[in-house]
Design a protein around this motif. Sequence first.
Motif, PDB file in Angstrom:
ATOM      1  N   ALA A  22      73.598 -20.091  15.554  1.00  0.00           N
ATOM      2  CA  ALA A  22      75.187 -19.770  15.837  1.00  0.00           C
ATOM      3  C   ALA A  22      75.984 -20.109  14.759  1.00  0.00           C
ATOM      4  O   ALA A  22      77.007 -19.618  14.456  1.00  0.00           O
ATOM      5  CB  ALA A  22      75.631 -20.612  17.077  1.00  0.00           C
ATOM      6  N   LYS A  23      75.587 -21.146  13.910  1.00  0.00           N
ATOM      7  CA  LYS A  23      76.328 -21.374  12.472  1.00  0.00           C
ATOM      8  C   LYS A  23      76.197 -20.525  11.451  1.00  0.00           C
ATOM      9  O   LYS A  23      77.050 -20.748  10.467  1.00  0.00           O
ATOM     10  CB  LYS A  23      75.990 -23.045  12.142  1.00  0.00           C
ATOM     11  N   GLY A  24      75.203 -19.341  11.760  1.00  0.00           N
ATOM     12  CA  GLY A  24      75.103 -18.321  10.695  1.00  0.00           C
ATOM     13  C   GLY A  24      73.756 -18.688   9.720  1.00  0.00           C
ATOM     14  O   GLY A  24      73.541 -17.973   8.883  1.00  0.00           O
ATOM     15  N   HIS A  25      72.844 -19.641  10.050  1.00  0.00           N
ATOM     16  CA  HIS A  25      71.800 -20.059   9.160  1.00  0.00           C
ATOM     17  C   HIS A  25      70.791 -18.898   9.780  1.00  0.00           C
ATOM     18  O   HIS A  25      70.584 -18.575  10.804  1.00  0.00           O
ATOM     19  CB  HIS A  25      71.351 -21.446   9.481  1.00  0.00           C
ATOM     20  N   GLU A  26      69.881 -18.757   8.737  1.00  0.00           N
ATOM     21  CA  GLU A  26      68.405 -18.058   9.086  1.00  0.00           C
ATOM     22  C   GLU A  26      67.657 -19.405   9.696  1.00  0.00           C
ATOM     23  O   GLU A  26      67.068 -20.407   9.090  1.00  0.00           O
ATOM     24  CB  GLU A  26      67.847 -17.588   8.013  1.00  0.00           C
ATOM     25  N   VAL A  27      66.864 -19.095  10.711  1.00  0.00           N
ATOM     26  CA  VAL A  27      66.379 -20.022  11.497  1.00  0.00           C
ATOM     27  C   VAL A  27      64.910 -19.619  11.921  1.00  0.00           C
ATOM     28  O   VAL A  27      64.658 -18.548  12.235  1.00  0.00           O
ATOM     29  CB  VAL A  27      66.945 -20.384  12.949  1.00  0.00           C
ATOM     30  N   ARG A  28      63.806 -20.422  11.481  1.00  0.00           N
ATOM     31  CA  ARG A  28      62.445 -20.035  11.786  1.00  0.00           C
ATOM     32  C   ARG A  28      61.902 -21.355  12.472  1.00  0.00           C
ATOM     33  O   ARG A  28      61.796 -22.367  12.007  1.00  0.00           O
ATOM     34  CB  ARG A  28      61.574 -19.994  10.321  1.00  0.00           C
ATOM     35  N   LEU A  29      61.510 -21.008  13.991  1.00  0.00           N
ATOM     36  CA  LEU A  29      60.922 -21.870  14.766  1.00  0.00           C
ATOM     37  C   LEU A  29      59.349 -21.869  14.627  1.00  0.00           C
ATOM     38  O   LEU A  29      58.612 -20.799  14.901  1.00  0.00           O
ATOM     39  CB  LEU A  29      61.436 -21.415  16.198  1.00  0.00           C
ATOM     40  N   PHE A  30      58.844 -23.029  14.552  1.00  0.00           N
ATOM     41  CA  PHE A  30      57.447 -23.241  14.322  1.00  0.00           C
ATOM     42  C   PHE A  30      56.645 -24.001  15.359  1.00  0.00           C
ATOM     43  O   PHE A  30      57.255 -25.016  16.026  1.00  0.00           O
ATOM     44  CB  PHE A  30      56.833 -23.778  12.931  1.00  0.00           C
ATOM     45  N   ALA A  31      55.704 -23.758  15.835  1.00  0.00           N
ATOM     46  CA  ALA A  31      54.729 -24.424  16.652  1.00  0.00           C
ATOM     47  C   ALA A  31      53.273 -24.139  16.361  1.00  0.00           C
ATOM     48  O   ALA A  31      52.840 -23.228  16.127  1.00  0.00           O
ATOM     49  CB  ALA A  31      54.978 -24.284  18.305  1.00  0.00           C
ATOM     50  N   PRO A  32      52.460 -25.292  16.096  1.00  0.00           N
ATOM     51  CA  PRO A  32      51.030 -25.219  15.945  1.00  0.00           C
ATOM     52  C   PRO A  32      50.472 -24.002  17.064  1.00  0.00           C
ATOM     53  O   PRO A  32      50.820 -23.919  18.085  1.00  0.00           O
ATOM     54  CB  PRO A  32      50.302 -26.279  16.145  1.00  0.00           C
TER      55      PRO A  32
END
Length: 360
Positions: A22-32
């Motif tokens: 929402a702040k405008g960043h590129e987000v990458r969500l990781f889980a094993p």
Amino acid sequence: MKKIAVLGTGNIAQTLSVDFKAKGHEVRLFAPTHLISRIQKIVDTHEIECVGAFETRQKIDVVTSDIDEAIKGADYICICVPGNRHEEYAKILKGHTMVDQIVITFNGCMASLIYKNVWGDDKTCPIFVESTIPPFSTRRIEPGKVRMYDRHLAPIAFFPASASEKYFDQIREDIYEFPGVYADILECGLSLVNPTVHPGPCLVNLSNIEKPDFTFFLYEHGFQPSGLKIDVLLNKERLAIGKAFGYQIHALEDFAGVDKIDSWEALYAMGHGSHALTSIAGPNDINYRYLTEDIPIALVCWASIADQLGIDTPIMDAVITLTGVAHDTNWFENGRSATRLGLAGKSVAEIKNYVKAGSY
């Protein structure tokens, strides 16, 4: 816009992801791979919804179990997992990071020393940052949907401590406007709020927590004099440990909004006077993080360091022992001890030099 990798599957990881996006960043969500099913809905839709104090629905850029896809070129790597999994995630990350990347742990309790033991003198070792609390109170409603109850920020710490001069202002601009920086991760680790808030009420309410037909609310039901008296004494022992290192720990007092905590009344008013706290349900399982993280990770850490310095912590020891009985384990042996932190046998001066410089 920054590139931010968020590691984890729970409420903090999901809330950070939607908040950063929402702040405008590129987000990458990781889980094993073995945990990716916990966020399968996010894998399928890439969407996370936040309700409550902040309402938004965002599409996450990357959802993956490939660590390189998550962190390659990332400016920040946020680790949002229980303390007993910090070593696992350090091993996942080792060899994949760069020296100019910043790893932030919510919440830390000297997690940087666990990471350092895994990385050793590896040339890919990044800068480590720790928090005492996440930037918000939040709970997961279902996969892909979280409820934020309130926002709050506390100071952060760097390992090595000298890195704060270069990176603190940058982090405040890029991530959150953290109100200050601790002298080092030791002061930060001793300033965690939860280990002097959750253990007492949880310990005296174990039977209520285990009830299958009862939804327990810690702050509403559990914040009563008997358990809070334990918390008051836990805090006093914590203050004594901090004093031995020259710190004036004031974390619980700040959280409660008082100058000094001498009795249970201040904690009772803190809990019952905050809708953001009393609204939070749980725990309803003795294997919840209030018992499996705050005690074996934080209290064991504190008590173990105190023991080698000759500081008595009878209340911490009692809480650790009794919780271990409930969990059928010995948390003194299996928790985050000074030995696991690489601090065994070290003096006050040696420990302080280590957390400042990053090496002995």
